[in-house]
Design a protein around this motif. Structure first.
Motif, PDB file in Angstrom:
ATOM      1  N   GLU A 124       3.794 -40.779 -15.213  1.00  0.00           N
ATOM      2  CA  GLU A 124       2.424 -41.159 -14.869  1.00  0.00           C
ATOM      3  C   GLU A 124       1.526 -41.023 -16.101  1.00  0.00           C
ATOM      4  O   GLU A 124       0.642 -40.187 -16.144  1.00  0.00           O
ATOM      5  N   LEU A 125       1.768 -41.851 -17.082  1.00  0.00           N
ATOM      6  CA  LEU A 125       0.988 -41.805 -18.322  1.00  0.00           C
ATOM      7  C   LEU A 125      -0.425 -42.345 -18.067  1.00  0.00           C
ATOM      8  O   LEU A 125      -0.585 -43.442 -17.529  1.00  0.00           O
ATOM      9  N   PRO A 126      -1.459 -41.589 -18.437  1.00  0.00           N
ATOM     10  CA  PRO A 126      -2.820 -42.114 -18.279  1.00  0.00           C
ATOM     11  C   PRO A 126      -2.970 -43.466 -18.982  1.00  0.00           C
ATOM     12  O   PRO A 126      -2.517 -43.653 -20.113  1.00  0.00           O
ATOM     13  N   TYR A 127      -3.610 -44.404 -18.303  1.00  0.00           N
ATOM     14  CA  TYR A 127      -3.727 -45.765 -18.829  1.00  0.00           C
ATOM     15  C   TYR A 127      -4.522 -45.805 -20.128  1.00  0.00           C
ATOM     16  O   TYR A 127      -4.230 -46.614 -21.017  1.00  0.00           O
ATOM     17  N   GLU A 128      -5.506 -44.934 -20.277  1.00  0.00           N
ATOM     18  CA  GLU A 128      -6.284 -44.903 -21.512  1.00  0.00           C
ATOM     19  C   GLU A 128      -5.399 -44.538 -22.708  1.00  0.00           C
ATOM     20  O   GLU A 128      -5.593 -45.051 -23.810  1.00  0.00           O
ATOM     21  N   ILE A 129      -4.420 -43.677 -22.495  1.00  0.00           N
ATOM     22  CA  ILE A 129      -3.481 -43.334 -23.573  1.00  0.00           C
ATOM     23  C   ILE A 129      -2.528 -44.497 -23.824  1.00  0.00           C
ATOM     24  O   ILE A 129      -2.221 -44.824 -24.970  1.00  0.00           O
ATOM     25  N   TYR A 130      -2.095 -45.145 -22.763  1.00  0.00           N
ATOM     26  CA  TYR A 130      -1.226 -46.322 -22.905  1.00  0.00           C
ATOM     27  C   TYR A 130      -1.915 -47.381 -23.776  1.00  0.00           C
ATOM     28  O   TYR A 130      -1.295 -47.967 -24.666  1.00  0.00           O
ATOM     29  N   LYS A 131      -3.212 -47.613 -23.528  1.00  0.00           N
ATOM     30  CA  LYS A 131      -3.953 -48.624 -24.293  1.00  0.00           C
ATOM     31  C   LYS A 131      -4.062 -48.245 -25.770  1.00  0.00           C
ATOM     32  O   LYS A 131      -4.296 -49.108 -26.611  1.00  0.00           O
ATOM     33  N   ARG A 132      -3.870 -46.980 -26.092  1.00  0.00           N
ATOM     34  CA  ARG A 132      -3.918 -46.517 -27.481  1.00  0.00           C
ATOM     35  C   ARG A 132      -2.525 -46.419 -28.102  1.00  0.00           C
ATOM     36  O   ARG A 132      -2.359 -45.813 -29.149  1.00  0.00           O
ATOM     37  N   GLY A 133      -1.543 -46.988 -27.412  1.00  0.00           N
ATOM     38  CA  GLY A 133      -0.178 -46.992 -27.950  1.00  0.00           C
ATOM     39  C   GLY A 133       0.780 -46.059 -27.237  1.00  0.00           C
ATOM     40  O   GLY A 133       1.968 -46.031 -27.538  1.00  0.00           O
ATOM     41  N   GLY A 134       0.274 -45.269 -26.312  1.00  0.00           N
ATOM     42  CA  GLY A 134       1.129 -44.393 -25.511  1.00  0.00           C
ATOM     43  C   GLY A 134       1.994 -43.462 -26.338  1.00  0.00           C
ATOM     44  O   GLY A 134       1.537 -42.847 -27.294  1.00  0.00           O
ATOM     45  N   TRP A 135       3.262 -43.404 -25.990  1.00  0.00           N
ATOM     46  CA  TRP A 135       4.204 -42.498 -26.650  1.00  0.00           C
ATOM     47  C   TRP A 135       4.496 -42.904 -28.087  1.00  0.00           C
ATOM     48  O   TRP A 135       5.041 -42.107 -28.851  1.00  0.00           O
ATOM     49  N   MET A 136       4.120 -44.108 -28.486  1.00  0.00           N
ATOM     50  CA  MET A 136       4.335 -44.552 -29.864  1.00  0.00           C
ATOM     51  C   MET A 136       3.200 -44.105 -30.788  1.00  0.00           C
ATOM     52  O   MET A 136       3.318 -44.181 -32.000  1.00  0.00           O
ATOM     53  N   ASN A 137       2.107 -43.628 -30.229  1.00  0.00           N
ATOM     54  CA  ASN A 137       0.980 -43.163 -31.025  1.00  0.00           C
ATOM     55  C   ASN A 137       1.233 -41.701 -31.424  1.00  0.00           C
ATOM     56  O   ASN A 137       1.431 -40.858 -30.549  1.00  0.00           O
ATOM     57  N   PRO A 138       1.228 -41.380 -32.704  1.00  0.00           N
ATOM     58  CA  PRO A 138       1.472 -39.994 -33.136  1.00  0.00           C
ATOM     59  C   PRO A 138       0.499 -38.976 -32.516  1.00  0.00           C
ATOM     60  O   PRO A 138       0.838 -37.799 -32.402  1.00  0.00           O
ATOM     61  N   GLN A 139      -0.676 -39.426 -32.083  1.00  0.00           N
ATOM     62  CA  GLN A 139      -1.633 -38.518 -31.451  1.00  0.00           C
ATOM     63  C   GLN A 139      -1.172 -38.017 -30.088  1.00  0.00           C
ATOM     64  O   GLN A 139      -1.748 -37.079 -29.540  1.00  0.00           O
ATOM     65  N   ILE A 140      -0.118 -38.630 -29.540  1.00  0.00           N
ATOM     66  CA  ILE A 140       0.390 -38.220 -28.230  1.00  0.00           C
ATOM     67  C   ILE A 140       0.743 -36.739 -28.227  1.00  0.00           C
ATOM     68  O   ILE A 140       0.607 -36.059 -27.222  1.00  0.00           O
ATOM     69  N   VAL A 141       1.176 -36.234 -29.378  1.00  0.00           N
ATOM     70  CA  VAL A 141       1.525 -34.812 -29.476  1.00  0.00           C
ATOM     71  C   VAL A 141       0.293 -33.958 -29.159  1.00  0.00           C
ATOM     72  O   VAL A 141       0.378 -32.990 -28.395  1.00  0.00           O
ATOM     73  N   GLU A 142      -0.836 -34.307 -29.715  1.00  0.00           N
ATOM     74  CA  GLU A 142      -2.078 -33.569 -29.459  1.00  0.00           C
ATOM     75  C   GLU A 142      -2.534 -33.753 -28.010  1.00  0.00           C
ATOM     76  O   GLU A 142      -2.944 -32.794 -27.359  1.00  0.00           O
ATOM     77  N   TRP A 143      -2.490 -34.979 -27.526  1.00  0.00           N
ATOM     78  CA  TRP A 143      -2.933 -35.254 -26.160  1.00  0.00           C
ATOM     79  C   TRP A 143      -2.078 -34.519 -25.138  1.00  0.00           C
ATOM     80  O   TRP A 143      -2.599 -33.899 -24.209  1.00  0.00           O
ATOM     81  N   PHE A 144      -0.752 -34.622 -25.310  1.00  0.00           N
ATOM     82  CA  PHE A 144       0.142 -33.943 -24.366  1.00  0.00           C
ATOM     83  C   PHE A 144      -0.026 -32.426 -24.493  1.00  0.00           C
ATOM     84  O   PHE A 144       0.006 -31.705 -23.492  1.00  0.00           O
ATOM     85  N   GLY A 145      -0.216 -31.929 -25.712  1.00  0.00           N
ATOM     86  CA  GLY A 145      -0.430 -30.505 -25.925  1.00  0.00           C
ATOM     87  C   GLY A 145      -1.677 -30.003 -25.214  1.00  0.00           C
ATOM     88  O   GLY A 145      -1.671 -28.927 -24.598  1.00  0.00           O
ATOM     89  N   GLU A 146      -2.750 -30.780 -25.290  1.00  0.00           N
ATOM     90  CA  GLU A 146      -3.999 -30.425 -24.606  1.00  0.00           C
ATOM     91  C   GLU A 146      -3.770 -30.366 -23.097  1.00  0.00           C
ATOM     92  O   GLU A 146      -4.223 -29.430 -22.425  1.00  0.00           O
ATOM     93  N   TYR A 147      -3.072 -31.363 -22.589  1.00  0.00           N
ATOM     94  CA  TYR A 147      -2.773 -31.431 -21.160  1.00  0.00           C
ATOM     95  C   TYR A 147      -1.893 -30.253 -20.731  1.00  0.00           C
ATOM     96  O   TYR A 147      -2.197 -29.554 -19.755  1.00  0.00           O
ATOM     97  N   ALA A 148      -0.805 -30.004 -21.465  1.00  0.00           N
ATOM     98  CA  ALA A 148       0.114 -28.909 -21.120  1.00  0.00           C
ATOM     99  C   ALA A 148      -0.595 -27.556 -21.176  1.00  0.00           C
ATOM    100  O   ALA A 148      -0.391 -26.693 -20.307  1.00  0.00           O
ATOM    101  N   LYS A 149      -1.449 -27.369 -22.170  1.00  0.00           N
ATOM    102  CA  LYS A 149      -2.201 -26.121 -22.305  1.00  0.00           C
ATOM    103  C   LYS A 149      -3.123 -25.927 -21.098  1.00  0.00           C
ATOM    104  O   LYS A 149      -3.198 -24.835 -20.530  1.00  0.00           O
TER     105      LYS A 149
END
Length: 165
Positions: A124-149
């Motif tokens: 269930e990837l947020p659509y706003e992240i998908y529009k920014r490249g999703g899992w292919m965007n290197p920032q996903i590490v920060e986004w997922f980290g923020e969410y997991a935290k």
């Protein structure tokens, strides 16, 4: 002669779901869109145009669902947190109503002696992240980290089992 199957003492009987397949309430209480919310609306992508907009309505019926789990004798429930329900854009603004839902669900499980197991990501990837490249965007590490935290900080007082995917 029949062979008797014996489960170890550590075996936990439970059930598992994914947020999109069970929760419904896709447009309620500040939830953001995720990729399935968008994909299932594309013509011809899903059989008969089915969506998870209502699903099993777990969002509204979680107390009844937990009672059914208890009656079945389940000792564990693995469910996914809908990332876009707690962080509508995938990062940044926290949706307190989404947090409230998962707090109530976890409290209900604990009260009924059913151990909660949280899956952080069940497609269930947020659509706003998908529009920014999703899992292919290197920032996903920060986004997922923020969410997991966020999830760990809020729920780890009652939840001890977390799955990444």
């Amino acid at each position: 002669m029949e062979k008797k199957i014996v489960f170890s003492e550590n075996f936990v009987w439970g059930a598992a779901t994914s947020a999109y397949q069970i929760e419904g309430a896709v447009k309620e209480d500040g939830k953001g869109e995720h990729i399935w919310d968008v994909y299932t609306k594309e013509p011809g992508k899903v059989y008969s145009g089915h969506t998870g907009e209502v699903a099993c309505d777990h969002y509204h019926r979680y107390k009844e669902d937990v009672q059914l789990m208890k009656e079945m004798g389940l000792k564990a429930y693995r469910f996914s947190i809908d990332w876009s329900r707690v962080l509508p854009d995938g990062f940044g603004r926290v949706n307190e109503k989404g947090i409230e839902f998962y707090n109530h669900l976890i409290d209900e499980l604990v009260e009924n002696k059913i151990e909660p197991y949280i899956t952080l990501y069940h497609w269930e990837l947020p659509y706003e992240i998908y529009k920014r490249g999703g899992w292919m965007n290197p920032q996903i590490v920060e986004w997922f980290g923020e969410y997991a935290k966020l999830v760990a900080e809020i729920f780890s007082d009652r939840v001890t089992h977390f799955f990444t995917l």
